[in-house]
Enzyme design. Structure first.
Site, PDB file in Angstrom:
ATOM      1  N   ARG A   1      -9.305   0.985   8.631  1.00 24.02           N
ATOM      2  CA  ARG A   1      -9.306  -0.834   9.192  1.00 24.02           C
ATOM      3  C   ARG A   1     -10.411  -1.366   8.967  1.00 24.02           C
ATOM      4  O   ARG A   1     -10.202  -2.000  10.722  1.00 24.02           O
ATOM      5  CB  ARG A   1      -7.870  -0.545   9.808  1.00 24.02           C
ATOM      6  CG  ARG A   1      -6.462  -0.729   9.343  1.00 24.02           C
ATOM      7  CD  ARG A   1      -5.418  -0.768  10.649  1.00 24.02           C
ATOM      8  NE  ARG A   1      -4.267  -1.325  10.068  1.00 24.02           N
ATOM      9  CZ  ARG A   1      -3.543  -0.979   9.462  1.00 24.02           C
ATOM     10  NH1 ARG A   1      -2.816   0.806   9.051  1.00 24.02           N
ATOM     11  NH2 ARG A   1      -2.260  -1.336   9.627  1.00 24.02           N
TER      12      ARG A   1
ATOM     13  N   ARG B   1      10.730  -0.767  11.951  1.00 26.11           N
ATOM     14  CA  ARG B   1      10.110  -0.564  13.209  1.00 26.11           C
ATOM     15  C   ARG B   1       9.849  -1.844  13.967  1.00 26.11           C
ATOM     16  O   ARG B   1       9.933  -2.751  14.057  1.00 26.11           O
ATOM     17  CB  ARG B   1       9.013  -0.872  11.824  1.00 26.11           C
ATOM     18  CG  ARG B   1       8.218   0.270  11.130  1.00 26.11           C
ATOM     19  CD  ARG B   1       7.305  -0.330  10.237  1.00 26.11           C
ATOM     20  NE  ARG B   1       6.010  -0.645  10.375  1.00 26.11           N
ATOM     21  CZ  ARG B   1       4.879  -0.173   9.110  1.00 26.11           C
ATOM     22  NH1 ARG B   1       4.798  -0.330   8.527  1.00 26.11           N
ATOM     23  NH2 ARG B   1       3.871  -1.219  10.202  1.00 26.11           N
TER      24      ARG B   1
ATOM     25  N   LYS C   1       0.553  -1.368   0.318  1.00 27.06           N
ATOM     26  CA  LYS C   1       0.271  -0.070   0.157  1.00 27.06           C
ATOM     27  C   LYS C   1       1.008   1.315   0.086  1.00 27.06           C
ATOM     28  O   LYS C   1      -0.373   1.996  -0.476  1.00 27.06           O
ATOM     29  CB  LYS C   1      -0.834   0.181   1.304  1.00 27.06           C
ATOM     30  CG  LYS C   1      -1.938  -1.112   1.620  1.00 27.06           C
ATOM     31  CD  LYS C   1      -2.676  -1.127   2.397  1.00 27.06           C
ATOM     32  CE  LYS C   1      -1.989  -0.862   3.527  1.00 27.06           C
ATOM     33  NZ  LYS C   1      -1.461  -2.384   4.537  1.00 27.06           N
TER      34      LYS C   1
ATOM     35  N   ARG D   1      -0.848  -9.170  13.074  1.00 25.41           N
ATOM     36  CA  ARG D   1      -1.578  -7.205  12.598  1.00 25.41           C
ATOM     37  C   ARG D   1      -2.660  -8.094  11.465  1.00 25.41           C
ATOM     38  O   ARG D   1      -3.071  -7.648  11.032  1.00 25.41           O
ATOM     39  CB  ARG D   1       0.208  -6.789  11.833  1.00 25.41           C
ATOM     40  CG  ARG D   1       0.447  -5.996  12.947  1.00 25.41           C
ATOM     41  CD  ARG D   1       2.124  -5.305  12.509  1.00 25.41           C
ATOM     42  NE  ARG D   1       2.163  -5.220  10.848  1.00 25.41           N
ATOM     43  CZ  ARG D   1       2.966  -4.505  10.280  1.00 25.41           C
ATOM     44  NH1 ARG D   1       4.412  -5.323  10.543  1.00 25.41           N
ATOM     45  NH2 ARG D   1       2.772  -3.869   8.825  1.00 25.41           N
TER      46      ARG D   1
ATOM     47  N   ARG E   1      11.375  -5.712   3.477  1.00 33.21           N
ATOM     48  CA  ARG E   1      11.833  -4.153   4.158  1.00 33.21           C
ATOM     49  C   ARG E   1      12.282  -3.910   5.083  1.00 33.21           C
ATOM     50  O   ARG E   1      13.422  -3.296   4.921  1.00 33.21           O
ATOM     51  CB  ARG E   1      10.181  -4.005   4.088  1.00 33.21           C
ATOM     52  CG  ARG E   1       9.974  -2.465   4.713  1.00 33.21           C
ATOM     53  CD  ARG E   1       8.668  -2.166   4.716  1.00 33.21           C
ATOM     54  NE  ARG E   1       8.338  -3.099   5.923  1.00 33.21           N
ATOM     55  CZ  ARG E   1       6.322  -2.787   5.888  1.00 33.21           C
ATOM     56  NH1 ARG E   1       5.917  -2.412   4.589  1.00 33.21           N
ATOM     57  NH2 ARG E   1       5.446  -3.434   7.102  1.00 33.21           N
TER      58      ARG E   1
HETATM   59  P1  AMP Z   1       1.174   0.506   8.991  1.00 34.02           P
HETATM   60  O1  AMP Z   1       2.174   1.398   9.193  1.00 34.02           O
HETATM   61  O2  AMP Z   1      -0.049   1.347   8.637  1.00 34.02           O
HETATM   62  O3  AMP Z   1       0.947  -0.647   8.972  1.00 34.02           O
HETATM   63  O4  AMP Z   1       0.355   0.823  10.964  1.00 34.02           O
HETATM   64  C1  AMP Z   1       0.784   0.568  11.987  1.00 34.02           C
HETATM   65  C2  AMP Z   1       0.001  -0.195  13.028  1.00 34.02           C
HETATM   66  O5  AMP Z   1      -0.337   1.659  13.318  1.00 34.02           O
HETATM   67  C3  AMP Z   1      -0.346  -0.724  12.863  1.00 34.02           C
HETATM   68  O6  AMP Z   1      -0.235  -2.168  13.552  1.00 34.02           O
HETATM   69  C4  AMP Z   1      -2.245  -0.467  14.582  1.00 34.02           C
HETATM   70  O7  AMP Z   1      -1.547   0.032  15.595  1.00 34.02           O
HETATM   71  C5  AMP Z   1      -1.675   0.990  13.749  1.00 34.02           C
HETATM   72  N1  AMP Z   1      -2.445   1.925  13.325  1.00 34.02           N
HETATM   73  C6  AMP Z   1      -2.582   2.335  12.081  1.00 34.02           C
HETATM   74  N2  AMP Z   1      -3.700   2.747  11.154  1.00 34.02           N
HETATM   75  C7  AMP Z   1      -3.919   2.284  11.967  1.00 34.02           C
HETATM   76  C8  AMP Z   1      -5.789   2.501  12.363  1.00 34.02           C
HETATM   77  N3  AMP Z   1      -6.567   3.263  11.062  1.00 34.02           N
HETATM   78  N4  AMP Z   1      -6.968   1.836  12.736  1.00 34.02           N
HETATM   79  C9  AMP Z   1      -5.956   1.478  14.108  1.00 34.02           C
HETATM   80  N5  AMP Z   1      -4.529   1.225  14.237  1.00 34.02           N
HETATM   81  C10 AMP Z   1      -3.853   2.342  13.132  1.00 34.02           C
END
Ligand code: AMP
Length: 295
Positions: A88, A139, A13, A150, A127
């Site tokens: 999400r 991360r 994404k 996740r 990554r």
């Molecule tokens: P990402 O970088 O999109 O993979 O997000 C990393 C982490 O941020 C996720 O595993 C969640 O803990 C939190 N997170 C990001 N976006 C959301 C969202 N829309 N709703 C809830 N948690 C989020």
């Protein structure tokens, strides 16, 4: 253009969002990036989110919805945005609908990247290796244990959005296992095919354009009509020019005839006049003779 990129962690994404940003000049709104920034800055939101994120769990809906509501109100989001990692949950999707409705905005497309889950761990490992090579901080949730959580969160809370947007008719599924360029091409084809790449704004204007185009399309018929009318007018003009010519010629002829007639009449009158003149002369001579005889 406003669109959502959906997909499990590691689906690509973020990579595709960056390409679309470069292509269409949109802003990428990644809730993951925003939350990580909040964690790094130690803000109240960051402090609340930190542990949940590290575990691979979702942070509460109200927290991310508040972040997005503020962000889409900023000037740089006016031209359009790509939501990466938001919504999400169905709750977040409903909140987004309400936010957009309040601002009288619409969503152009939801792109779901479909990936083979078995490949995701390998992608995340790649990554991590790339980030390490660039000297970037890895991360906290990019590890096998957090990735499993996740993925669980994705299946349970995010995957239902496929049906949510499928029901609204805005969903497009793209093969996220293809090469990065091919995925980009597929997304671009969708956006350009649906008119989203030409942005919804022009699409709304296109109703006007269609009207105009219809008008223009009617023009040849109008032109044919006008040409016919002009031809008719020319014909009748020509006819009247002809008849006017005829009349003029007739008038001229009549005048000539009249002149001829006058001349004839004058000629006819000439001998009589001559006669009268001769008679008059003779009368004068006779009178003169009589006068001289008397003397
Ligand atoms: P990402 O970088 O999109 O993979 O997000 C990393 C982490 O941020 C996720 O595993 C969640 O803990 C939190 N997170 C990001 N976006 C959301 C969202 N829309 N709703 C809830 N948690 C989020």
């Amino acid at each position: 253009m406003r669109l959502i990129l959906l997909g499990p962690p590691g689906a690509g994404k973020g990579t595709q969002a960056q390409r679309l940003v470069a292509r269409y000049g949109l802003v990428q709104l990644s809730t993951g990036d925003m939350l990580r920034a909040a964690v790094a800055a130690g803000t109240p939101v960051g402090l609340k989110a930190k542990d949940l994120m590290a575990q691979g769990a979702l942070v509460p809906d109200d927290m991310v919805c508040a972040i997005i509501a503020d962000r889409i109100a900023e000037p740089d989001a006016r031209n359009g945005f790509i939501l990466d990692g938001f919504p999400r949950t169905v709750g977040q999707a409903e909140a987004l609908d309400a936010m957009l409705k309040d601002r009288k905005l619409g969503l152009d497309a939801v792109i779901a990247l479909k990936v083979n889950e078995d490949a995701l761990l390998a992608r995340v490992e790649k990554r991590v290796a790339e980030m390490t090579a660039r000297g970037e901080a890895v991360r906290a949730d990019d590890n096998a244990e957090a990735l499993k959580k996740r993925l669980d969160a994705y299946r349970a809370q995010t995957a239902p959005l496929i049906d949510y947007y499928g029901g609204k008719g805005t969903l497009n599924v793209v093969d996220g296992m293809a090469a990065i360029d091919a995925v980009e091409r597929a997304i671009v084809a969708i956006l350009e095919g649906t008119g989203s790449a030409a942005k919804r704004k022009p699409a709304r204007q296109s109703a006007k354009k269609v009207k105009k185009a219809k008008k223009v399309a009617k023009r040849p018929a109008k032109a044919v009509k006008a040409a016919k009318k002009a031809k008719k007018t020319t014909k009748s003009k020509a006819a009247s020019v002809k008849s006017a010519g005829r009349a003029t010629r007739a008038r001229k002829g009549a005048r000539k005839a009249a002149v001829r007639g006058t001349r004839k009449a004058a000629a006819a009158r000439r001998p009589a006049a001559k006669k009268r003149a001769g008679t008059a002369r003779r009368t004068v001579k006779k009178a003169a003779k009589r006068k001289s005889g008397r003397r």
